[in-house]
Design a protein around this motif. Structure first.
Motif, PDB file in Angstrom:
ATOM      1  N   SER A 114       0.854  -1.183   0.000  1.00 53.89           N
ATOM      2  CA  SER A 114       0.000   0.000   0.000  1.00 53.89           C
ATOM      3  C   SER A 114       0.892   1.235   0.000  1.00 53.89           C
ATOM      4  N   LEU A 115       0.287   2.400   0.144  1.00 49.43           N
ATOM      5  CA  LEU A 115       1.045   3.632   0.276  1.00 49.43           C
ATOM      6  C   LEU A 115       0.531   4.393   1.480  1.00 49.43           C
ATOM      7  N   LEU A 116       1.480   4.918   2.281  1.00 45.73           N
ATOM      8  CA  LEU A 116       1.165   5.589   3.532  1.00 45.73           C
ATOM      9  C   LEU A 116       2.018   6.841   3.688  1.00 45.73           C
ATOM     10  N   PRO A 117       1.473   7.877   4.344  1.00 43.82           N
ATOM     11  CA  PRO A 117       2.296   9.046   4.655  1.00 43.82           C
ATOM     12  C   PRO A 117       3.314   8.687   5.732  1.00 43.82           C
ATOM     13  N   GLU A 118       4.377   9.456   5.795  1.00 44.22           N
ATOM     14  CA  GLU A 118       5.506   9.135   6.674  1.00 44.22           C
ATOM     15  C   GLU A 118       5.106   8.965   8.134  1.00 44.22           C
ATOM     16  N   ALA A 119       4.218   9.843   8.635  1.00 42.14           N
ATOM     17  CA  ALA A 119       3.853   9.787  10.047  1.00 42.14           C
ATOM     18  C   ALA A 119       3.022   8.562  10.387  1.00 42.14           C
ATOM     19  N   ALA A 120       2.510   7.840   9.371  1.00 40.63           N
ATOM     20  CA  ALA A 120       1.662   6.677   9.627  1.00 40.63           C
ATOM     21  C   ALA A 120       2.431   5.362   9.563  1.00 40.63           C
ATOM     22  N   LEU A 121       3.745   5.406   9.306  1.00 41.77           N
ATOM     23  CA  LEU A 121       4.532   4.178   9.236  1.00 41.77           C
ATOM     24  C   LEU A 121       4.527   3.465  10.580  1.00 41.77           C
ATOM     25  N   ARG A 122       4.519   2.140  10.517  1.00 36.34           N
ATOM     26  CA  ARG A 122       4.461   1.336  11.744  1.00 36.34           C
ATOM     27  C   ARG A 122       5.633   0.362  11.794  1.00 36.34           C
ATOM     28  N   PRO A 123       6.009  -0.047  13.004  1.00 38.92           N
ATOM     29  CA  PRO A 123       7.033  -1.093  13.104  1.00 38.92           C
ATOM     30  C   PRO A 123       6.581  -2.334  12.343  1.00 38.92           C
ATOM     31  N   GLY A 124       7.501  -2.958  11.630  1.00 36.71           N
ATOM     32  CA  GLY A 124       7.156  -4.128  10.842  1.00 36.71           C
ATOM     33  C   GLY A 124       6.902  -3.809   9.389  1.00 36.71           C
ATOM     34  N   MET A 125       6.927  -2.516   9.038  1.00 35.46           N
ATOM     35  CA  MET A 125       6.742  -2.121   7.640  1.00 35.46           C
ATOM     36  C   MET A 125       8.086  -1.826   6.991  1.00 35.46           C
ATOM     37  N   ARG A 126       8.141  -2.056   5.699  1.00 31.68           N
ATOM     38  CA  ARG A 126       9.332  -1.757   4.917  1.00 31.68           C
ATOM     39  C   ARG A 126       8.978  -0.725   3.855  1.00 31.68           C
ATOM     40  N   ILE A 127       9.795   0.318   3.734  1.00 31.66           N
ATOM     41  CA  ILE A 127       9.594   1.317   2.689  1.00 31.66           C
ATOM     42  C   ILE A 127      10.207   0.804   1.394  1.00 31.66           C
ATOM     43  N   LEU A 128       9.425   0.891   0.309  1.00 31.75           N
ATOM     44  CA  LEU A 128       9.863   0.421  -0.995  1.00 31.75           C
ATOM     45  C   LEU A 128      10.324   1.604  -1.833  1.00 31.75           C
ATOM     46  N   SER A 129      11.444   1.459  -2.499  1.00 32.57           N
ATOM     47  CA  SER A 129      12.066   2.554  -3.242  1.00 32.57           C
ATOM     48  C   SER A 129      12.102   2.238  -4.737  1.00 32.57           C
ATOM     49  N   PRO A 130      12.571   3.186  -5.553  1.00 26.01           N
ATOM     50  CA  PRO A 130      12.738   2.902  -6.982  1.00 26.01           C
ATOM     51  C   PRO A 130      13.637   1.695  -7.236  1.00 26.01           C
ATOM     52  N   ALA A 131      14.567   1.429  -6.328  1.00 24.65           N
ATOM     53  CA  ALA A 131      15.429   0.252  -6.487  1.00 24.65           C
ATOM     54  C   ALA A 131      14.623  -1.044  -6.403  1.00 24.65           C
ATOM     55  N   ASP A 132      13.461  -0.985  -5.741  1.00 20.38           N
ATOM     56  CA  ASP A 132      12.566  -2.147  -5.654  1.00 20.38           C
ATOM     57  C   ASP A 132      11.566  -2.172  -6.801  1.00 20.38           C
ATOM     58  N   GLY A 133      11.656  -1.170  -7.679  1.00 21.65           N
ATOM     59  CA  GLY A 133      10.733  -1.116  -8.795  1.00 21.65           C
ATOM     60  C   GLY A 133       9.501  -0.268  -8.562  1.00 21.65           C
ATOM     61  N   PHE A 134       9.551   0.602  -7.536  1.00 18.08           N
ATOM     62  CA  PHE A 134       8.394   1.427  -7.210  1.00 18.08           C
ATOM     63  C   PHE A 134       8.704   2.898  -7.477  1.00 18.08           C
TER      64      PHE A 134
END
Length: 316
Positions: A230-250
């Motif tokens: 999914s997509l979330l704003p920065e302040a809503a990130l939770r432990p256990g989540m991974r941020i996906l970057s252009p290097a991951d194809g996003f």
């Protein structure tokens, strides 16, 4: 015994931080620029540390200035609450507030707690619905103020906070590597859903919407369970989540913005009071920078709080 800090100096100090310059702050506190500069010299003398440093043609906070603004805001809020507690003409009435549930989870506890302390005779009526539904209720006069996702193509709102919007997946699963990509998003007219689909289309990434909900809890649960991205704003990130970057194809996403909508006709004293509390509460939310998210030996994403600089983030 050390002399106490001057509340008026702290108020001017906070005004400079909020306005971004001595000149604009002078207008907001109804003082001359020279008077503002004098107050800051006296405050620096009282603290014994420089609070500002020249950065080209502008002034920015020093490390001690960033530390002081946190305490200054607390003292100013306590001062306001103390005066309100003894004000025989304090505000009364009903205030109808609307917010999406994800904003409610993150912002409402701080807003309600602060507002109720200084305005105990005001009844708060809270509605949690989508930004689109809240905009329609505002148009019908059914709400007095609403926090919404800013979308000038659909509704007018005053932007009060901006923060990065991230693709997120579970740190313990590989849903982000699946084809087609499973998504957990809002309903069809959700602005972030439309943004996600457009971004994936732009890089020819095949996807499938598996979970649709207005509930941020449902969406976050699907992500953490490794069932979807999914997509979330920065302040809503939770432990256990991974941020996906252009290097991951996003592909990168445009920032998320929060706006305030106000109903004309609400008594100015009541509207100003709740607006100030909302702004102060948004300022207290500490987003998680990418640098504060580290992968542990178990593969979980750990989230560590960062030190805030006291500025209200422009936008969302």
């Amino acid at each position: 015994m050390p002399a106490p800090l001057d509340i008026d100096q702290l108020k001017t100090f906070a005004a400079i931080v909020d306005a971004g310059s001595f000149t604009r702050a002078a207008d907001s506190v109804h003082k001359t620029q020279s008077a503002v500069s004098m107050q800051m010299r006296r405050l620096e003398e009282r603290i014994g540390k420089p609070l500002f440093v020249k950065d080209g043609r502008t002034n920015r906070l020093t490390e001690d200035g960033e530390k002081l603004i946190i305490y200054a805001r607390r003292m100013l809020r306590l001062n306001e609450e103390t005066l309100a507690a003894f004000d025989e003409n304090r505000l009364e009435g009903l205030l109808r507030i609307g917010t999406p549930d994800d904003y409610a989870d993150r912002f409402l506890p701080e807003i309600i707690a602060r507002f109720a302390k200084s305005n105990p005779n005001v009844e708060l009526y809270i509605v949690c619905e989508s930004s689109n539904d809240l905009g329609e209720k505002m148009a019908r006069g059914e709400l007095d103020i609403a926090l919404v996702t800013h979308n000038p193509r659909v509704r007018q709102s005053e932007v009060v906070r901006t923060e990065p919007l991230h693709w997120v997946s579970s740190a313990n699963h590989t849903a982000h590597e699946t084809t087609p990509l499973p998504l957990a998003v809002g309903r069809r007219n959700c602005q972030w859903r439309q943004l996600a689909c457009s971004a994936l289309d732009s890089v020819n990434r095949e996807y499938q919407i598996l979970f649709t909900s207005w509930s941020s809890t449902v969406v976050a649960s699907a992500v953490l369970a490794g069932l979807a991205v999914s997509l979330l704003p920065e302040a809503a990130l939770r432990p256990g989540m991974r941020i996906l970057s252009p290097a991951d194809g996003f592909p990168p996403l445009a920032p998320a913005q929060i706006g305030i909508m106000r109903r004309p006709g609400v008594p100015a004293s009541l509207m100003n009071a709740i607006s100030q509390h909302i702004s102060a509460s948004l300022d207290n939310i500490t987003p998680m920078p990418l640098a504060a998210m580290e992968e542990s030996d178990q593969g979980f994403v750990q989230m560590r709080p960062r030190q805030r600089n006291g500025h209200l983030m422009p936008g969302w």
